[in-house]
Design an enzyme around this catalytic site. Sequence first.
Site, PDB file in Angstrom:
ATOM      1  N   LYS A  14       6.754   5.088 -36.110  1.00 47.93           N
ATOM      2  CA  LYS A  14       8.220   5.147 -35.996  1.00 47.93           C
ATOM      3  C   LYS A  14       8.877   4.617 -37.269  1.00 47.93           C
ATOM      4  CE  LYS A  14       8.399   2.394 -32.406  1.00 47.93           C
ATOM      5  NZ  LYS A  14       6.957   2.121 -32.273  1.00 47.93           N
ATOM      6  N   ARG A 161       1.721  -8.714 -39.500  1.00 46.87           N
ATOM      7  CA  ARG A 161       2.566  -9.210 -38.405  1.00 46.87           C
ATOM      8  C   ARG A 161       1.735  -9.999 -37.404  1.00 46.87           C
ATOM      9  NH1 ARG A 161       6.168  -4.081 -36.604  1.00 46.87           N
ATOM     10  NH2 ARG A 161       5.619  -4.938 -34.558  1.00 46.87           N
ATOM     11  N   ARG A 172       0.706  -5.310 -25.948  1.00 46.11           N
ATOM     12  CA  ARG A 172       1.859  -4.446 -26.243  1.00 46.11           C
ATOM     13  C   ARG A 172       1.648  -3.061 -25.640  1.00 46.11           C
ATOM     14  NH1 ARG A 172       1.619  -4.993 -32.483  1.00 46.11           N
ATOM     15  NH2 ARG A 172       3.328  -3.493 -32.597  1.00 46.11           N
TER      16      ARG A 172
HETATM   17  P1  AP5 Z   1       4.450   2.045 -38.402  1.00 48.54           P
HETATM   18  O1  AP5 Z   1       5.345   3.056 -39.003  1.00 48.54           O
HETATM   19  O2  AP5 Z   1       4.593   0.631 -38.840  1.00 48.54           O
HETATM   20  O3  AP5 Z   1       4.464   2.182 -36.805  1.00 48.54           O
HETATM   21  P2  AP5 Z   1       5.582   1.779 -35.732  1.00 48.54           P
HETATM   22  O4  AP5 Z   1       5.633   2.875 -34.724  1.00 48.54           O
HETATM   23  O5  AP5 Z   1       6.847   1.402 -36.415  1.00 48.54           O
HETATM   24  O6  AP5 Z   1       4.842   0.553 -35.081  1.00 48.54           O
HETATM   25  P3  AP5 Z   1       5.424  -0.874 -34.659  1.00 48.54           P
HETATM   26  O7  AP5 Z   1       4.250  -1.764 -34.458  1.00 48.54           O
HETATM   27  O8  AP5 Z   1       6.479  -1.334 -35.620  1.00 48.54           O
HETATM   28  O9  AP5 Z   1       6.066  -0.518 -33.317  1.00 48.54           O
HETATM   29  P4  AP5 Z   1       6.396  -1.484 -32.166  1.00 48.54           P
HETATM   30  O10 AP5 Z   1       7.166  -0.593 -31.312  1.00 48.54           O
HETATM   31  O11 AP5 Z   1       5.255  -2.139 -31.544  1.00 48.54           O
HETATM   32  O12 AP5 Z   1       7.125  -2.705 -32.911  1.00 48.54           O
HETATM   33  P5  AP5 Z   1       8.661  -3.084 -33.133  1.00 48.54           P
HETATM   34  O13 AP5 Z   1       8.764  -3.738 -34.442  1.00 48.54           O
HETATM   35  O14 AP5 Z   1       9.530  -1.936 -32.838  1.00 48.54           O
HETATM   36  O15 AP5 Z   1       2.936   2.529 -38.675  1.00 48.54           O
HETATM   37  C1  AP5 Z   1       1.838   1.760 -38.209  1.00 48.54           C
HETATM   38  C2  AP5 Z   1       0.707   1.789 -39.262  1.00 48.54           C
HETATM   39  O16 AP5 Z   1       0.184   3.127 -39.332  1.00 48.54           O
HETATM   40  C3  AP5 Z   1       1.148   1.440 -40.681  1.00 48.54           C
HETATM   41  O17 AP5 Z   1       0.085   0.757 -41.301  1.00 48.54           O
HETATM   42  C4  AP5 Z   1       1.392   2.804 -41.345  1.00 48.54           C
HETATM   43  O18 AP5 Z   1       1.176   2.762 -42.747  1.00 48.54           O
HETATM   44  C5  AP5 Z   1       0.337   3.672 -40.640  1.00 48.54           C
HETATM   45  N1  AP5 Z   1       0.762   5.064 -40.456  1.00 48.54           N
HETATM   46  C6  AP5 Z   1       1.987   5.523 -40.085  1.00 48.54           C
HETATM   47  N2  AP5 Z   1       1.997   6.859 -39.976  1.00 48.54           N
HETATM   48  C7  AP5 Z   1       0.716   7.268 -40.245  1.00 48.54           C
HETATM   49  C8  AP5 Z   1       0.077   8.554 -40.280  1.00 48.54           C
HETATM   50  N3  AP5 Z   1       0.764   9.675 -39.998  1.00 48.54           N
HETATM   51  N4  AP5 Z   1      -1.247   8.602 -40.582  1.00 48.54           N
HETATM   52  C9  AP5 Z   1      -1.939   7.463 -40.859  1.00 48.54           C
HETATM   53  N5  AP5 Z   1      -1.387   6.220 -40.856  1.00 48.54           N
HETATM   54  C10 AP5 Z   1      -0.077   6.131 -40.548  1.00 48.54           C
HETATM   55  O19 AP5 Z   1       8.886  -4.167 -31.986  1.00 48.54           O
HETATM   56  C11 AP5 Z   1       8.253  -5.432 -32.053  1.00 48.54           C
HETATM   57  C12 AP5 Z   1       8.558  -6.225 -30.791  1.00 48.54           C
HETATM   58  O20 AP5 Z   1       9.977  -6.471 -30.704  1.00 48.54           O
HETATM   59  C13 AP5 Z   1       8.209  -5.537 -29.464  1.00 48.54           C
HETATM   60  O21 AP5 Z   1       6.860  -5.738 -29.121  1.00 48.54           O
HETATM   61  C14 AP5 Z   1       9.176  -6.214 -28.501  1.00 48.54           C
HETATM   62  O22 AP5 Z   1       8.714  -7.494 -28.140  1.00 48.54           O
HETATM   63  C15 AP5 Z   1      10.435  -6.382 -29.355  1.00 48.54           C
HETATM   64  N6  AP5 Z   1      11.342  -5.224 -29.228  1.00 48.54           N
HETATM   65  C16 AP5 Z   1      11.688  -4.355 -30.223  1.00 48.54           C
HETATM   66  N7  AP5 Z   1      12.529  -3.415 -29.763  1.00 48.54           N
HETATM   67  C17 AP5 Z   1      12.731  -3.670 -28.451  1.00 48.54           C
HETATM   68  C18 AP5 Z   1      13.481  -3.045 -27.425  1.00 48.54           C
HETATM   69  N8  AP5 Z   1      14.212  -1.929 -27.654  1.00 48.54           N
HETATM   70  N9  AP5 Z   1      13.430  -3.584 -26.168  1.00 48.54           N
HETATM   71  C19 AP5 Z   1      12.708  -4.688 -25.911  1.00 48.54           C
HETATM   72  N10 AP5 Z   1      11.969  -5.325 -26.829  1.00 48.54           N
HETATM   73  C20 AP5 Z   1      11.977  -4.839 -28.096  1.00 48.54           C
HETATM   74 MG    MG Z   2       7.941  -0.371 -36.598  1.00 40.46          MG
END
Ligand code: AP5
Ligand code: MG
Length: 225
Positions: A14, A161, A172
């Site tokens: 994402k 992280r 998660r």
């Molecule tokens: P990356 O782009 O970083 O993936 P991502 O989908 O952004 O993953 P996140 O871990 O950030 O998502 P999340 O939903 O768990 O965390 P968030 O910060 O939103 O890519 C991942 C890896 O893969 C990278 O190394 C990248 O280089 C690689 N990659 C990407 N695309 C690729 C491809 N096509 N091929 C190969 N490699 C690739 O949330 C964190 C925490 O905050 C949550 O756990 C929760 O506690 C809280 N939170 C956030 N939003 C909410 C909400 N709306 N409601 C409640 N709690 C929330």
């Molecule tokens: Mg992210």
Amino acid sequence: MKVYVMIGAPGAGKGTQAAILAQRLSLLHVASGDLFRDAVRNGTPLGREARRYMDRGALVPDPVVIGMIEERLDQPDAAAGVILDGFPRTRPQAEALDAALAQRGARVDAALYVGVSEEELIRRLSARWVCRAAGHPYNERSHPPQVPGVCDLDGSQLYQRDDDRPETVRARLAQQLPPMYEVIDYYTTQGVLVAVDGAQPVEAVTEALLSAIAHPARPGRSEAA
Ligand code: AP5
Ligand code: MG
């Protein structure tokens, strides 16, 4: 105001895609996780509350997230439109977003779901590094930085992280996938869901998303608001 929502499991890409799309479409990238991580780093009351949930892989309660995102949508830099990355994550959040957008004369133009297998998610997260300044994601295997430990885009330091530890990643996935499927159902019913194969290389995922945005399944839907 254009509004695109990125949906995907932890590690689906994402953040990677939202950053690229924001640049290509001249929209603001709003990542709920980055907003929480900034609040945690700054030791604000919001950060202290969010940390209790993030550390165990749980979702932060809906009212906290909704309030934070609504505040962000009202900033001047969001006026042209946003790519929401990580929000909404539950059906009540999706409903609250619709209500908030309706008040501002807008609506969700497309919900972009990036699908990736659980095995690949775990592989990606264990090899991920993100930058201190803006959370730009890198990957030891698939997308290493040009200089080890340094962000290509802003020169800030890279770190892993806390919630990318294997036990937190498992928590998660277990806690966050069921509500994510409800959000997918919600946008499917509305006719705005676009699903792309997130296992492809980054550039191919981007092209699939851009082409879906340019050719909406229901013509006119994205132009209507
Ligand atoms: P990356 O782009 O970083 O993936 P991502 O989908 O952004 O993953 P996140 O871990 O950030 O998502 P999340 O939903 O768990 O965390 P968030 O910060 O939103 O890519 C991942 C890896 O893969 C990278 O190394 C990248 O280089 C690689 N990659 C990407 N695309 C690729 C491809 N096509 N091929 C190969 N490699 C690739 O949330 C964190 C925490 O905050 C949550 O756990 C929760 O506690 C809280 N939170 C956030 N939003 C909410 C909400 N709306 N409601 C409640 N709690 C929330
Ligand atoms: Mg992210």
